[in-house]
Structure formats: structure tokens, C-alpha cells
Scaffold this active site. Structure first.
Site, mmCIF file in Angstrom:
data_model
loop_
_atom_site.group_PDB
_atom_site.id
_atom_site.type_symbol
_atom_site.label_atom_id
_atom_site.label_comp_id
_atom_site.label_asym_id
_atom_site.label_seq_id
_atom_site.Cartn_x
_atom_site.Cartn_y
_atom_site.Cartn_z
ATOM 1 C CG ASN A 33 -31.940 -31.847 53.899
ATOM 2 O OD1 ASN A 33 -32.163 -33.050 54.087
ATOM 3 N ND2 ASN A 33 -32.769 -30.898 54.322
ATOM 4 N N GLY A 37 -31.309 -38.571 56.291
ATOM 5 C CA GLY A 37 -30.534 -39.549 55.518
ATOM 6 C C GLY A 37 -29.145 -39.750 56.110
ATOM 7 C CG ASP A 57 -33.629 -27.888 52.329
ATOM 8 O OD1 ASP A 57 -34.598 -28.357 51.696
ATOM 9 O OD2 ASP A 57 -33.732 -27.400 53.467
ATOM 10 C CB VAL A 58 -35.395 -30.415 47.208
ATOM 11 C CG1 VAL A 58 -34.314 -31.378 46.744
ATOM 12 C CG2 VAL A 58 -36.327 -31.069 48.218
ATOM 13 C CB SER A 76 -40.622 -36.679 52.648
ATOM 14 O OG SER A 76 -41.563 -36.453 53.688
ATOM 15 C CG ASN A 100 -38.201 -25.293 44.721
ATOM 16 O OD1 ASN A 100 -38.753 -24.296 44.260
ATOM 17 N ND2 ASN A 100 -37.630 -25.296 45.920
ATOM 18 C CE LYS A 106 -44.147 -25.172 32.308
ATOM 19 N NZ LYS A 106 -43.236 -24.058 31.968
ATOM 20 C CE1 TYR A 146 -44.245 -38.632 55.243
ATOM 21 C CE2 TYR A 146 -46.017 -40.128 55.874
ATOM 22 C CZ TYR A 146 -44.870 -39.862 55.151
ATOM 23 O OH TYR A 146 -44.345 -40.826 54.318
#
Length: 328
Positions: A33, A37, A57-58, A76, A100, A106, A146
């Protein structure tokens, strides 16, 4: 062709992982996102057919069409400046984001890896730190956002492994450095190098007797890759056990950069760990891995990268100011 999803792909470690998996012949789906980064870290990969980037954005629902073989969750904030500025986002990417992505793994029957951290050990009472040590963490301190996000990541990952039979890996990353680090992320190496390049005195917090163990990024990526491809499902420390005090390290930076700055001292931030050194016995025995790049060589390569930054980028560097950190 294997398909690999890497979150936090535009960050420091994430971008190097993208390079490695492209080199290994994978199709790489990169996700970030861009809150910390930078697209510059991966723009050289954009022309490749085997590389796709999603600005996402996860912490929101994650959908990736088609099959996936591997998911590496490296999204993160990872520095004090970042997670003190965006504490809620830090907790959310560790909790909601991990949930998520475990669900996605899975669904796709993909092998899942989380980037944990040496910070789960807190200010350790055991030295060096082994994977069996549970840590000494202040859950409600400023660093807790954190530390606890990462500890939760480990817990939920192991829950999915045990309850759903998901194929999982946990890498505990110790201090890593190299090209593509941000000068303004508040960590020791870019902070020192930025100060040296701007002709400023080097800031040491506390008396400088606290220790760190720095691992060059090429070694770190090799260890991460070997762990992912192994059959080992419990946490593994990946870091360089060559320990040094922060004061001695500052003197090394002054020598490396050929500058004549002084070292100045400021109060130590709350809950800052006094010792940090990985026990890498498991990595050696299980993965056949240990770091190869010496600190002198690694620091030289890192300094060459920082010297190539523009004057504007150097000016944008933030000073590490933990005065409010100490008051909370």
C-alpha cells in the site's frame, strides 16, 4: 511455473525478495500500500511479464486470481519512527493483515511465511537469544504496537498450522541492512550514514553500550529462502551473530565515511533492548545457513548506495527524535 505473492513488496526486504523469486523462475505477485514502501525499489521489475504489482492494503480483503504456491507476508512498518507515527496501522497489518493472508493461503493451499522479528524477544534476559526464549516485552509500552503485532502473527500462524493443517513458516529476522534502506526510517545504520553524509555529528542513544548484530541483506534473503523451502515449521532466527556495541559501531561508520564528526549522546528510548544477538544454531543445523558477508564489506556496499542518493533525498531525511517516546 511457481506463483508467489509477496506483501510489503516495495519495502527494503520485500523488494529484495521479489528479485530473488524472479531469479528463481517464479511468477511474482507483489503487493504494497506504499505507506512505507517505495516503488523505486521494484520499478526495474515492472517490464517483466512474470511480475505484477498491486497497490493494496492487506488489512482489507485480499483476492488474487489463479493459483498460488507461496505467500510471504512481509508487510509491516519495521522502524521506531514508522510504528510510533502509525501505531494503529502497525497493529492492524500484524493482526487483520495476517488473518486475511492466512485465509488466502488456506483457500489456495499455498505455503505461508510470516516475517517475524527479534523484537518479539523484547529487552532480553537471555543472551544470545534462542528460539525457545519467550521474551521480555512491555505490552503497553510505545514499542508494544510492533512487538505484540509480531507476537500475534506467530500465534495465529501456528493456530492455522495446527487447526487447519496449513503449511507455514516463521522467520525471526534480526537487524538487517543493505541497499534500498530508507535514510529516514530511524534505524541505526541509515541514521548514522545519513548524518555522516550531511556532515552532522552521529547521535547515539544511551551510553552506547547496548549491542546489535547486523546481517547484510543478501545473507538474510538466502536464509529466508532456505527456510521457506525447508520442511521446518517452528520459528527460526535468521541474523548475524557478530555482536557490536552501538558506540563502537558509530566509530566504524566515522572511519568508513572518512568524516571527522563527533559522537553525541541522547537519552535512551523507553524499552530499547540493551542486547541483541541471535543464536543461529537451528539455522545452521536445519538449513545449512550462516552469514557469509562480513560487516566491512556489507557496510561498504551500503554506503555506496547511500552516496548515490540525491541531495534532495538526503535533505528529506528525518532526525531520530524519541523525546516523546520517552515521555509515554
Amino acid at each position: 511455473m511457481k506463483r508467489t505473492l509477496i506483501t510489503g513488496a516495495a519495502g527494503f526486504l520485500g523488494s529484495h525478495l521479489c528479485d530473488r523469486f524472479i531469479a528463481e523462475g517464479h511468477e511474482v505477485i507483489a503487493m504494497d500500500n506504499l505507506i512505507t514502501g517505495d516503488l523505486k525499489n521494484i520499478e526495474h521489475l515492472f517490464p517483466l511479464e512474470r511480475f505484477k504489482f498491486y497497490n493494496h492494503d492487506v488489512t482489507n480483503f485480499v483476492h488474487v486470481p489463479g493459483n498460488l504456491d507461496y505467500i510471504l507476508h512481509f508487510a509491516s512498518p519495521a522502524s521506531p519512527i514508522d510504528y510510533l507515527k502509525i501505531p494503529i496501522q502497525t497493529l492492524k497489518v500484524g493482526a487483520l493483515g495476517t488473518h486475511n493472508l492466512l485465509g488466502l493461503a488456506k483457500e489456495k493451499n499455498a505455503r505461508f511465511m510470516i516475517a517475524s522479528t527479534s523484537e518479539i524477544y523484547g529487552d532480553p534476559l537471555v543472551h544470545p537469544q534462542t528460539e525457545e526464549y519467550y521474551g521480555n516485552v512491555n505490552t503497553i509500552g510505545p514499542r508494544g504496537v510492533y512487538d505484540e503485532a509480531k507476537r500475534f502473527q506467530e500465534s495465529i500462524t501456528m493456530a492455522y498450522h495446527r487447526f487447519h493443517g496449513l503449511d507455514t513458516r516463521i522467520v525471526r529476522i534480526f537487524n538487517t541492512y543493505g541497499p534500498r534502506m530508507r535514510l529516514n526510517d530511524g534505524r541505526v545504520i541509515p541514521a548514522f550514514m545519513g548524518q555522516a553524509l550531511r556532515g552532522e555529528d552521529l547521535t547515539v542513544f544511551g551510553d552506547g553500550s547496548q549491542t546489535r548484530s547486523f546481517c547484510f541483506v543478501d545473507d538474510e534473503i538466502e536464509g529466508i529462502y532456505r527456510l521457506l523451502m525447508s520442511d521446518y515449521t517452528l520459528p527460526v532466527n535468521i541474523g548475524n551473530p557478530n555482536e557490536i556495541t552501538i558506540k563502537d559501531f558509530a566509530e566504524e561508520i566515522i572511519k568508513l565515511t572518512g568524516t571527522d564528526q563527533k559522537i553525541i549522546y541522547k537519552p535512551l528510548p523507553k524499552d530499547d533492548p540493551m542486547q541483541r544477538q541471535p543464536d543461529i544454531t537451528k539455522a545452521k543445523e536445519i538449513l545449512g545457513w550462516e552469514p557469509k558477508v562480513g560487516r566491512e564489506e556489507g557496510m561498504r556496499k551500503t554506503f555506496e548506495f547511500f552516496k548515490g542518493l540525491s541531495k534532495e533525498e538526503l535533505k528529506k531525511t528525518e532526525h531520530r527524535d524519541f523525546s516523546n517516546h520517552n515521555k509515554k
